[in-house]
Scaffold this active site. Structure first.
Site, PDB file in Angstrom:
ATOM      1  N   TYR A 141       0.853  -1.488   0.746  1.00  0.00           N
ATOM      2  CA  TYR A 141      -0.132  -0.221   0.026  1.00  0.00           C
ATOM      3  C   TYR A 141       0.969   1.180   0.359  1.00  0.00           C
ATOM      4  O   TYR A 141       1.066   2.191  -0.602  1.00  0.00           O
ATOM      5  CB  TYR A 141      -0.890   0.273   1.147  1.00  0.00           C
ATOM      6  CG  TYR A 141      -1.997  -0.873   0.796  1.00  0.00           C
ATOM      7  CD1 TYR A 141      -1.748  -1.891   0.855  1.00  0.00           C
ATOM      8  CD2 TYR A 141      -2.807  -0.326   1.062  1.00  0.00           C
ATOM      9  CE1 TYR A 141      -3.018  -3.056   0.482  1.00  0.00           C
ATOM     10  CE2 TYR A 141      -4.545  -1.067   0.857  1.00  0.00           C
ATOM     11  CZ  TYR A 141      -4.654  -1.755   0.963  1.00  0.00           C
ATOM     12  OH  TYR A 141      -6.143  -2.775   1.218  1.00  0.00           O
ATOM     13  N   LYS A 192       2.987 -15.273   2.802  1.00  0.00           N
ATOM     14  CA  LYS A 192       3.172 -15.753   1.527  1.00  0.00           C
ATOM     15  C   LYS A 192       5.183 -15.739   1.398  1.00  0.00           C
ATOM     16  O   LYS A 192       5.890 -15.889   0.382  1.00  0.00           O
ATOM     17  CB  LYS A 192       2.885 -14.417   0.052  1.00  0.00           C
ATOM     18  CG  LYS A 192       2.877 -15.286  -1.178  1.00  0.00           C
ATOM     19  CD  LYS A 192       1.313 -16.532  -1.118  1.00  0.00           C
ATOM     20  CE  LYS A 192       2.038 -17.680  -2.306  1.00  0.00           C
ATOM     21  NZ  LYS A 192       0.642 -18.673  -2.612  1.00  0.00           N
ATOM     22  N   ASP A 224      -2.829 -18.477   0.542  1.00  0.00           N
ATOM     23  CA  ASP A 224      -3.850 -19.185  -0.103  1.00  0.00           C
ATOM     24  C   ASP A 224      -4.022 -19.931   1.348  1.00  0.00           C
ATOM     25  O   ASP A 224      -5.240 -20.429   0.751  1.00  0.00           O
ATOM     26  CB  ASP A 224      -2.802 -19.626  -0.949  1.00  0.00           C
ATOM     27  CG  ASP A 224      -1.478 -19.908  -0.917  1.00  0.00           C
ATOM     28  OD1 ASP A 224      -1.009 -20.147   0.037  1.00  0.00           O
ATOM     29  OD2 ASP A 224      -0.855 -20.814  -2.191  1.00  0.00           O
ATOM     30  N   ASP A 248      -7.191  -7.200   4.468  1.00  0.00           N
ATOM     31  CA  ASP A 248      -7.692  -6.602   4.404  1.00  0.00           C
ATOM     32  C   ASP A 248      -8.548  -7.301   3.354  1.00  0.00           C
ATOM     33  O   ASP A 248     -10.089  -7.317   3.682  1.00  0.00           O
ATOM     34  CB  ASP A 248      -6.574  -5.442   2.033  1.00  0.00           C
ATOM     35  CG  ASP A 248      -8.303  -4.704   1.912  1.00  0.00           C
ATOM     36  OD1 ASP A 248      -9.064  -4.093   2.624  1.00  0.00           O
ATOM     37  OD2 ASP A 248      -8.334  -4.944   0.545  1.00  0.00           O
ATOM     38  N   ASP A 252     -12.410  -9.003   5.002  1.00  0.00           N
ATOM     39  CA  ASP A 252     -13.387  -9.149   4.061  1.00  0.00           C
ATOM     40  C   ASP A 252     -14.530 -10.330   3.621  1.00  0.00           C
ATOM     41  O   ASP A 252     -15.645 -11.066   3.656  1.00  0.00           O
ATOM     42  CB  ASP A 252     -13.326  -8.697   2.777  1.00  0.00           C
ATOM     43  CG  ASP A 252     -13.703  -6.863   2.325  1.00  0.00           C
ATOM     44  OD1 ASP A 252     -13.495  -6.758   3.340  1.00  0.00           O
ATOM     45  OD2 ASP A 252     -14.244  -6.890   1.243  1.00  0.00           O
TER      46      ASP A 252
HETATM   47  C1  LIG Z   1     -10.623   1.852   1.027  1.00  0.00           C
HETATM   48  C2  LIG Z   1      -9.080   1.140   0.761  1.00  0.00           C
HETATM   49  C3  LIG Z   1      -7.832   2.093   1.119  1.00  0.00           C
HETATM   50  C4  LIG Z   1      -9.310   0.221   2.025  1.00  0.00           C
HETATM   51  C5  LIG Z   1      -7.895  -0.470   2.485  1.00  0.00           C
HETATM   52  O1  LIG Z   1      -7.688  -1.771   0.900  1.00  0.00           O
HETATM   53  O2  LIG Z   1      -7.389  -0.662   2.900  1.00  0.00           O
HETATM   54  C6  LIG Z   1     -10.692  -0.883   2.373  1.00  0.00           C
HETATM   55  O3  LIG Z   1     -10.819  -1.023   1.764  1.00  0.00           O
HETATM   56  C7  LIG Z   1     -10.552  -1.046   3.706  1.00  0.00           C
HETATM   57  O4  LIG Z   1     -10.298  -1.657   4.164  1.00  0.00           O
HETATM   58  O5  LIG Z   1     -10.769  -0.194   5.408  1.00  0.00           O
HETATM   59 MG   LIG Z   2     -10.995  -3.738   2.612  1.00  0.00          MG
END
Ligand SMILES: CC(C)[C@H](C(=O)O)[C@@H](O)C(=O)O
Ligand SMILES: [Mg+2]
Ligand SMILES: NC(=O)c1ccc[n+]([C@@H]2O[C@H](COP(=O)([O-])OP(=O)(O)OC[C@H]3O[C@@H](n4cnc5c(N)ncnc54)[C@H](O)[C@@H]3O)[C@@H](O)[C@H]2O)c1
Length: 362
Positions: A141, A192, A224, A248, A252
């Protein structure tokens, strides 16, 4: 002394969900004497529209001076064609880097009432309680060099760099081990290391830090495999510690175990537990403006703020209990709606949490 909270609603559903968390804070002030004041500032695409920058100086200054920051979400198709440097997401990254928020705690907890809302079988997720500790200010990032160049024959090439220094790994590892001591005493470090040098160092440093925590069991897993294990047998995990990008993605994924991404809060902390609090989801352009977004992730993020930065753990417990009460009442936003429950909108859900909180004061 009155604590100051900077509220940065952002874009899309951001303003809708932060408004509900704001009502919850107001209720805590009214009913339970929480001594806070809030001030709003723009961030993301809305800030770009007004100031030609996703993180205007006034917003960064307010965030720096505040005791804590509550953020909604940033981004949306309207701003996707902007140059990378002024895209809404840069506003968020600028806050994280500018405030030194290197440790991002993303708890994935299944409320028992939502077992049937998970995309996995109830027995696979029943009792789920995982904490993902995501490093937040390093990795691909922020790594340099990055950019786009044109090669000899006119072909364009784009590149980013995954970088980690020892101190960046060690400090987030300690956050994970400290957290594990307060929970199930297990840390799984995800990397990884079979391919990427940056994560070979990651594994080495985490292993070294683990010596300070002989009472915590450390394991390592490739990312993975971790993605697969999260849906195969998620309850094997207690604390997962990982880098910025893997964290990240895995968070999710983990959110769906709990029923919806609309349920997952987060705390982004610096070395002194000063922090920014935000749901892990984005601005959800597909449902923005419709009044159907789930505000619980943001309300639960406010609860994390009470616990980690404002030193008000009993009030955090109250908010979490109020969320559980509204789920007991069968209220569900569209994302967690299942047969036999009552579908409500963003505002109704927020109002119900406030009512459940106020009822605790009686
Ligand atoms: C919007 C983006 C920069 C952010 C990230 O990747 O950290 C989001 O996906 C999160 O999880 O907060
Ligand atoms: Mg995110
Ligand atoms: N922290 C942040 O500010 C953040 C995080 C992720 C994505 N984003 C940005 O948000 C924009 C949209 O990204 P995306 O679509 O990939 O991810 P997203 O998280 O915004 O949405 C993914 C899916 O989840 C649903 N969803 C998300 N939050 C919800 C909620 N509270 N209630 C009900 N449903 C919800 C959305 O409707 C969508 O179908 C992009 O511009 C992205 O960069 C910002």
């Amino acid at each position: 002394m009155t604590k100051k909270i900077a509220v940065l609603p952002g874009d899309g559903i951001g303003p809708e969900v932060t408004a509900e968390a704001g009502k919850v804070l107001e209720c805590l002030r009214r009913e339970f004497g929480l001594d806070v004041e809030t001030e709003q500032a723009p961030v993301g695409g809305t800030a770009y529209d007004a100031h030609r920058h996703p993180l205007p100086d006034v917003t960064l200054k307010l965030a720096r001076e505040a005791d804590a920051v509550l953020l909604g979400a940033v981004g949306g198709p309207r701003w996707d064609a902007l140059p990378m440097a002024v895209r809404p997401e840069k506003g968020l990254l600028g806050l994280r880097a500018g405030l030194g928020l290197f440790a991002n705690l993303r708890p994935a907890i299944l409320y028992p009432q939502l077992a049937s809302a998970s995309s996995l079988r109830p027995e696979v997720v029943a009792g789920l309680d995982i904490l993902i500790v995501r490093e937040l200010t390093g990795d691909i990032y922020f790594g340099e060099p990055r950019g786009t160049r044109t090669l000899e024959k006119g072909e364009r090439q784009a590149y980013n760099t995954m970088v980690y220094s020892e101190h960046e790994i060690a400090r987030v590892a300690r956050v994970a081990f400290d957290a594990a001591r307060r929970r199930g005493r297990k840390v799984c470090s995800v990397d990884k290391a079979n391919v990427l040098e940056a994560t070979v160092l990651w594994r080495e440093v985490v292993t070294h830090v683990a010596r300070e925590y002989p009472d915590v069991e450390l394991s390592h897993m490739y990312v993975d495999n971790a993605a697969m294990q999260l849906v195969r047998a998620p309850k094997q995990f207690d604390v997962i510690v990982t880098g910025n990008m893997f964290g990240d993605i895995l968070s999710d994924e983990a959110s769906m175990l709990t029923g919806s991404i609309g349920m997952l809060p987060s705390a982004s902390l610096d070395a002194r537990n000063k922090g920014m609090y935000e749901p892990i989801h984005g601005s959800a352009p597909d449902i923005a403006g419709k009044g159907v977004a789930n505000p619980l992730a943001t309300i639960l993020s406010a609860a994390m703020m009470l616990r980690y930065t404002l030193g008000a753990a009993p009030l955090a417990d109250r908010v979490e209990r109020a969320v559980s009460t509204v789920l007991d009442q069968g209220l569900r936003t569209a994302d967690i709606h299942t047969e036999g429950t009552k579908r409500v909108g963003t505002r109704e859900m927020g109002d119900a949490v406030v009512a459940a909180l106020a009822a605790q004061a009686k």
